[in-house]
Design a protein around this motif. Structure first.
Motif, PDB file in Angstrom:
ATOM      1  N   LYS A  34       0.514  -1.092  -0.347  1.00  0.00           N
ATOM      2  CA  LYS A  34      -0.276   0.311  -0.273  1.00  0.00           C
ATOM      3  C   LYS A  34       1.240   0.832   0.087  1.00  0.00           C
ATOM      4  CE  LYS A  34      -3.283  -1.974   2.801  1.00  0.00           C
ATOM      5  NZ  LYS A  34      -4.464  -1.614   4.204  1.00  0.00           N
ATOM      6  N   TRP A  36      -0.242   4.481   1.046  1.00  0.00           N
ATOM      7  CA  TRP A  36      -1.120   5.174   2.013  1.00  0.00           C
ATOM      8  C   TRP A  36      -1.020   4.077   3.509  1.00  0.00           C
ATOM      9  CZ3 TRP A  36       0.366  10.251   2.190  1.00  0.00           C
ATOM     10  CH2 TRP A  36       0.297  10.979   1.086  1.00  0.00           C
ATOM     11  N   ILE A  37      -1.155   3.972   4.483  1.00  0.00           N
ATOM     12  CA  ILE A  37      -1.594   3.459   5.199  1.00  0.00           C
ATOM     13  C   ILE A  37      -2.437   4.143   6.792  1.00  0.00           C
ATOM     14  CG2 ILE A  37       0.013   1.707   5.405  1.00  0.00           C
ATOM     15  CD1 ILE A  37       1.801   2.470   7.195  1.00  0.00           C
ATOM     16  N   LYS A  38      -3.322   3.633   7.273  1.00  0.00           N
ATOM     17  CA  LYS A  38      -3.569   4.488   8.844  1.00  0.00           C
ATOM     18  C   LYS A  38      -3.135   4.037  10.295  1.00  0.00           C
ATOM     19  CE  LYS A  38      -7.980   3.244   6.422  1.00  0.00           C
ATOM     20  NZ  LYS A  38      -9.326   2.735   6.649  1.00  0.00           N
ATOM     21  N   TYR A  64       1.435  13.810   7.262  1.00  0.00           N
ATOM     22  CA  TYR A  64       0.345  13.026   6.901  1.00  0.00           C
ATOM     23  C   TYR A  64      -0.435  13.794   6.010  1.00  0.00           C
ATOM     24  CZ  TYR A  64      -1.020  16.766  10.163  1.00  0.00           C
ATOM     25  OH  TYR A  64      -1.924  17.346  10.277  1.00  0.00           O
ATOM     26  N   LYS A  66      -5.265  13.870   6.149  1.00  0.00           N
ATOM     27  CA  LYS A  66      -6.391  13.763   6.747  1.00  0.00           C
ATOM     28  C   LYS A  66      -7.680  13.726   5.664  1.00  0.00           C
ATOM     29  CE  LYS A  66      -9.262  14.990  10.875  1.00  0.00           C
ATOM     30  NZ  LYS A  66      -9.146  15.477  11.839  1.00  0.00           N
ATOM     31  N   THR A  70     -10.709   9.930   8.865  1.00  0.00           N
ATOM     32  CA  THR A  70      -9.153   9.152   8.748  1.00  0.00           C
ATOM     33  C   THR A  70      -7.519  10.071   8.403  1.00  0.00           C
ATOM     34  OG1 THR A  70     -10.518   7.987   8.346  1.00  0.00           O
ATOM     35  CG2 THR A  70      -8.589   7.349   7.303  1.00  0.00           C
ATOM     36  N   TYR A  72      -3.644   9.485   6.774  1.00  0.00           N
ATOM     37  CA  TYR A  72      -3.452   8.568   6.105  1.00  0.00           C
ATOM     38  C   TYR A  72      -1.714   9.351   6.124  1.00  0.00           C
ATOM     39  CZ  TYR A  72      -7.494   6.936   4.066  1.00  0.00           C
ATOM     40  OH  TYR A  72      -9.063   5.993   4.421  1.00  0.00           O
ATOM     41  N   TYR A  73      -0.611   7.881   6.330  1.00  0.00           N
ATOM     42  CA  TYR A  73       0.436   8.087   6.529  1.00  0.00           C
ATOM     43  C   TYR A  73       0.874   7.717   5.416  1.00  0.00           C
ATOM     44  CZ  TYR A  73      -0.360   9.448  10.928  1.00  0.00           C
ATOM     45  OH  TYR A  73      -1.419   9.763  12.240  1.00  0.00           O
ATOM     46  N   SER A  74       1.980   8.652   4.506  1.00  0.00           N
ATOM     47  CA  SER A  74       3.383   7.672   3.183  1.00  0.00           C
ATOM     48  C   SER A  74       3.870   6.676   3.974  1.00  0.00           C
ATOM     49  CB  SER A  74       3.483   8.387   2.739  1.00  0.00           C
ATOM     50  OG  SER A  74       4.666   8.102   2.033  1.00  0.00           O
TER      51      SER A  74
END
Length: 91
Positions: A34, A36-38, A64, A66, A70, A72-74
């Protein structure tokens, strides 16, 4: 129109080729990660608390995005953060 006769060997060769192509296709898809992860995944990956992750966001240690509620982080940024913090204890 020419008529071609297919033998069992022809069908077996086609089956083997098709299965090989499908394996290659699926193995390529499974190996991609992925982008992007949460938050929960980052917390688990870095073994930190959600509060520490929030501090990293606030002080700019980690970027991050938003969307709604939610965050998301690369994955690439997380890996860069880990590699930049790497130290060799034997040095």
């Amino acid at each position: 129109m020419a008529i071609e006769i297919l033998t069992r060997e022809d069908l077996a060769a086609f089956k083997a080729e098709l299965l090989n192509d499908l394996r290659n296709l699926f193995s390529g898809k499974l190996s991609t990660q992925k982008k992007w992860i949460k938050t929960k995944d980052v917390v688990k990956m870095l073994q930190i608390s959600p509060g520490t992750l929030q501090n990293y966001r606030i002080n700019g240690t980690i970027n991050y995005s938003k969307i709604g509620n939610t965050i998301y982080y690369s994955l690439e940024d997380i890996q860069l953060l880990l590699s930049s913090s790497y130290t060799n204890p034997k040095s």
